[in-house]
Design a protein around this motif. Structure first.
Motif, PDB file in Angstrom:
ATOM      1  N   THR A  77     -57.351 -34.437   1.252  1.00 45.75           N
ATOM      2  CA  THR A  77     -57.941 -34.070   2.543  1.00 45.75           C
ATOM      3  C   THR A  77     -57.260 -32.830   3.111  1.00 45.75           C
ATOM      4  O   THR A  77     -57.922 -31.920   3.616  1.00 45.75           O
ATOM      5  CB  THR A  77     -57.808 -35.233   3.541  1.00 45.75           C
ATOM      6  N   LEU A  82     -63.793 -33.443   7.703  1.00 44.88           N
ATOM      7  CA  LEU A  82     -62.497 -33.889   7.194  1.00 44.88           C
ATOM      8  C   LEU A  82     -61.609 -34.425   8.300  1.00 44.88           C
ATOM      9  O   LEU A  82     -60.779 -35.306   8.080  1.00 44.88           O
ATOM     10  CB  LEU A  82     -61.792 -32.733   6.478  1.00 44.88           C
ATOM     11  N   PHE A 133     -65.534 -37.014   2.365  1.00 43.91           N
ATOM     12  CA  PHE A 133     -64.815 -36.006   1.575  1.00 43.91           C
ATOM     13  C   PHE A 133     -65.798 -35.171   0.752  1.00 43.91           C
ATOM     14  O   PHE A 133     -65.742 -33.946   0.739  1.00 43.91           O
ATOM     15  CB  PHE A 133     -63.810 -36.706   0.664  1.00 43.91           C
TER      16      PHE A 133
END
Length: 357
Positions: free
Chosen positions: A109, A151, A278
């Motif tokens: 991430t 994110l 994601f």
């Protein structure tokens, strides 16, 4: 423009080297303080590039005695404030915020979240330094921002996680660094990157030691410095060269692929299936980068008279005589004057195309 491919490739290689440092940094953070990691990265960068400079200067010992090589490595006094500002923002504040953010953020991430650097770089270039922006480039940045928002968003969580905010702060520092570095990008890229490492490294180490950190074992120190040489040193050299040829916003856009390399390494080190958010963020960022890569900017433009110093070849923008014995070697570096010229070709806002539209 004939130089389109090579500068883009240079920026992409810089991105690959930098992106790979994120998972390695997270591994080192298991036992080292954030400032110690950042310090060792930059010391490794500075020392490694200093050795490269010594080797390069030694190998040119005979040639460099001539006048057209004596100007390489010099940074004008008027450019020093820009360089110092870049070092403080990108060499001290940025790495520290990144390391603090990595301590609480998954590496994959964090790697994609670093795409915000390209966006913030472009915004500052457009708003503050008046670099031109096309619709396609703008839409690409919108896609990257949307990916960064995804994110940072965690369903059911109150607010944005602190780690994400710290990484976003690091991206802002690097965006400021990128725009200030553009002001000195005509100078030797290796000298610029070396100075940043030799100044930012000891500062970060001093802060870490003052906060109670200790130097790691020789093996970990060597690993951190080697990583820093590749990811912060060689990467920055390539980035400065790309800045010189592509302009700040475009270089930042190409550099946005850096997280993809970080993600690939992260998933190899910590195997797990990423969430749907994601993948959605990755898709948006990939679209944004694709829009930048396919941009073509061409129109009639005028070059005003300009005098500066940088390494160059005698292309269409460098048709000048020499006031020293010229042996015909290229590229070379010396003060030279550009005459006023009007023509049309595809171009980027490089050091010769910083004109208004």
């Amino acid at each position: 423009m004939s130089g389109r491919f090579n500068p883009a490739l240079t920026a992409l290689l810089a991105a690959a080297l930098f992106g790979a440092t994120t998972p390695f940094a997270r591994v080192l953070l298991g036992s080292l303080s954030p400032f110690m990691v950042a310090g060792l990265f930059y010391v490794g960068s500075g020392v490694g590039l200093a050795v490269c400079l010594i080797v390069k200067r030694t190998s040119r010992a005979i040639v460099s005695a001539s006048e057209h090589h004596q100007h390489e490595g010099r940074i004008a006094a008027s450019e020093v404030p820009w360089l110092l500002g870049a070092i403080v923002a990108g060499g001290v504040a940025g790495p520290a915020l990144l390391m603090l953010g990595l301590a609480t953020t998954p590496a994959a991430t964090a790697s994609l979240l670093l795409n915000l650097e390209g966006v913030l770089t472009a915004v500052i270039a457009w708003v503050v330094f008046r670099e031109n922006v096309d619709l396609q480039v703008f839409l690409g940045m919108v896609a990257i921002v949307a990916g960064g928002v995804l994110l940072s968003w965690h369903p059911g969580a109150a607010g944005v996680p602190l780690g994400a905010l710290l990484i976003a702060g690091a991206c802002l520092c690097w965006a400021i660094d990128n725009n200030l570095t553009r002001k000195v990008s005509t100078n030797d890229a290796m000298v610029i990157a070396c100075l940043k490492g030799l100044i930012a490294g000891p500062v970060n180490l001093a802060i870490g030691l003052a906060l109670g950190a200790h130097f790691p074992s020789f093996a970990k120190t060597a690993a951190a410095m080697t990583t820093g040489f590749a990811g912060y040193g060689a990467s920055l050299v390539l980035f400065v060269v790309a800045l010189r040829n592509l302009g700040t916003a475009r270089t930042g856009a190409y550099f946005s692929v850096a997280p993809l390399f970080g993600v690939a390494l992260s998933l190899l080190i910590w195997p797990e299936w990423p969430s749907a958010l994601f993948w959605a963020a990755a898709a948006l960022m990939a679209v944004g980068v694709w829009l930048h890569i396919r941009e073509r900017h061409e129109h009639a433009h005028t070059h005003e008279p300009l005098e500066h110093t940088h390494r160059h070849r005698h292309d269409e923008h460098h048709q000048h005589t020499h006031d020293f014995p010229y042996t015909g070697d290229e590229p070379h570096s010396h003060p030279h004057v550009h005459a006023r010229i009007t023509h049309t070709h595809a171009h980027f806002p490089d050091i010769h195309h910083r004109h208004s539209h």
